[in-house]
Write a protein that holds these residues in place. Structure first.
Motif, PDB file in Angstrom:
ATOM      1  N   ALA A 186      -2.168  -3.199   7.290  1.00 16.98           N
ATOM      2  CA  ALA A 186      -2.876  -2.499   6.215  1.00 16.98           C
ATOM      3  C   ALA A 186      -1.964  -2.331   5.003  1.00 16.98           C
ATOM      4  O   ALA A 186      -2.393  -2.506   3.860  1.00 16.98           O
ATOM      5  CB  ALA A 186      -3.381  -1.144   6.700  1.00 16.98           C
ATOM      6  N   ARG A 187      -0.691  -2.019   5.234  1.00 15.16           N
ATOM      7  CA  ARG A 187       0.264  -1.862   4.126  1.00 15.16           C
ATOM      8  C   ARG A 187       0.460  -3.196   3.411  1.00 15.16           C
ATOM      9  O   ARG A 187       0.484  -3.265   2.183  1.00 15.16           O
ATOM     10  CB  ARG A 187       1.596  -1.331   4.663  1.00 15.16           C
ATOM     11  N   THR A 188       0.574  -4.271   4.179  1.00 11.75           N
ATOM     12  CA  THR A 188       0.751  -5.604   3.594  1.00 11.75           C
ATOM     13  C   THR A 188      -0.440  -5.971   2.717  1.00 11.75           C
ATOM     14  O   THR A 188      -0.273  -6.418   1.580  1.00 11.75           O
ATOM     15  CB  THR A 188       0.932  -6.648   4.713  1.00 11.75           C
ATOM     16  N   ALA A 189      -1.638  -5.774   3.232  1.00 10.12           N
ATOM     17  CA  ALA A 189      -2.848  -6.107   2.475  1.00 10.12           C
ATOM     18  C   ALA A 189      -2.974  -5.240   1.227  1.00 10.12           C
ATOM     19  O   ALA A 189      -3.308  -5.733   0.143  1.00 10.12           O
ATOM     20  CB  ALA A 189      -4.080  -5.942   3.359  1.00 10.12           C
ATOM     21  N   THR A 190      -2.703  -3.961   1.368  1.00 11.60           N
ATOM     22  CA  THR A 190      -2.803  -3.043   0.233  1.00 11.60           C
ATOM     23  C   THR A 190      -1.798  -3.400  -0.851  1.00 11.60           C
ATOM     24  O   THR A 190      -2.129  -3.406  -2.041  1.00 11.60           O
ATOM     25  CB  THR A 190      -2.596  -1.592   0.703  1.00 11.60           C
ATOM     26  N   ASN A 191      -0.583  -3.715  -0.453  1.00  8.60           N
ATOM     27  CA  ASN A 191       0.446  -4.097  -1.417  1.00  8.60           C
ATOM     28  C   ASN A 191       0.033  -5.355  -2.172  1.00  8.60           C
ATOM     29  O   ASN A 191       0.148  -5.430  -3.402  1.00  8.60           O
ATOM     30  CB  ASN A 191       1.783  -4.301  -0.701  1.00  8.60           C
TER      31      ASN A 191
ATOM     32  N   ALA B 256       2.742   8.702   0.265  1.00  5.86           N
ATOM     33  CA  ALA B 256       3.903   8.661  -0.623  1.00  5.86           C
ATOM     34  C   ALA B 256       4.237   7.264  -1.135  1.00  5.86           C
ATOM     35  O   ALA B 256       4.746   7.122  -2.247  1.00  5.86           O
ATOM     36  CB  ALA B 256       5.120   9.238   0.094  1.00  5.86           C
ATOM     37  N   HIS B 257       3.953   6.225  -0.355  1.00  2.63           N
ATOM     38  CA  HIS B 257       4.469   4.902  -0.701  1.00  2.63           C
ATOM     39  C   HIS B 257       3.426   3.812  -0.902  1.00  2.63           C
ATOM     40  O   HIS B 257       3.780   2.701  -1.277  1.00  2.63           O
ATOM     41  CB  HIS B 257       5.459   4.442   0.372  1.00  2.63           C
TER      42      HIS B 257
END
Length: 94
Positions: free
Chosen positions: A42-47, A21-22
């Motif tokens: 992983a969220r930090t890198a993807t963002n 979702a995000h």
């Protein structure tokens, strides 16, 4: 009974749903998690990578990129870093 087509990853259903979702790029983020990277990292890198794909056009866009850079790299980018990004990633002169 048949084999499940879903790959087993060590995530709660809610964490998996949150990625879908995000995330700016869910398949990449899931791949990072599958490779053993902590979900928050992983969220930090993807963002960060998602924001790097296109040159920001507004001050808010630049602020978001700067914030993502600082979170991903651990330091605030200097003007020189941002100028290099513009030259290397977004100014494609043939």
């Amino acid at each position: 009974m048949t084999d499940s087509p879903l790959e087993q990853i060590d995530l709660l259903d809610t964490d998996y749903a949150d990625i879908l979702a995000h995330s700016g790029h869910p398949s990449f983020e899931l791949q990072l998690v599958k490779s053993g990277i902590e979900p928050a990292r992983a969220r930090t890198a993807t963002n960060f990578i998602a924001l790097m794909r296109q040159k920001p056009n507004t001050p808010e866009g630049w602020a978001a990129l700067t914030e993502a850079w600082e979170e991903a790299c651990g330091f605030e980018p200097e003007l020189e870093h941002l100028q290099l990004l513009v030259q290397l990633l977004w100014n494609h002169h043939s």
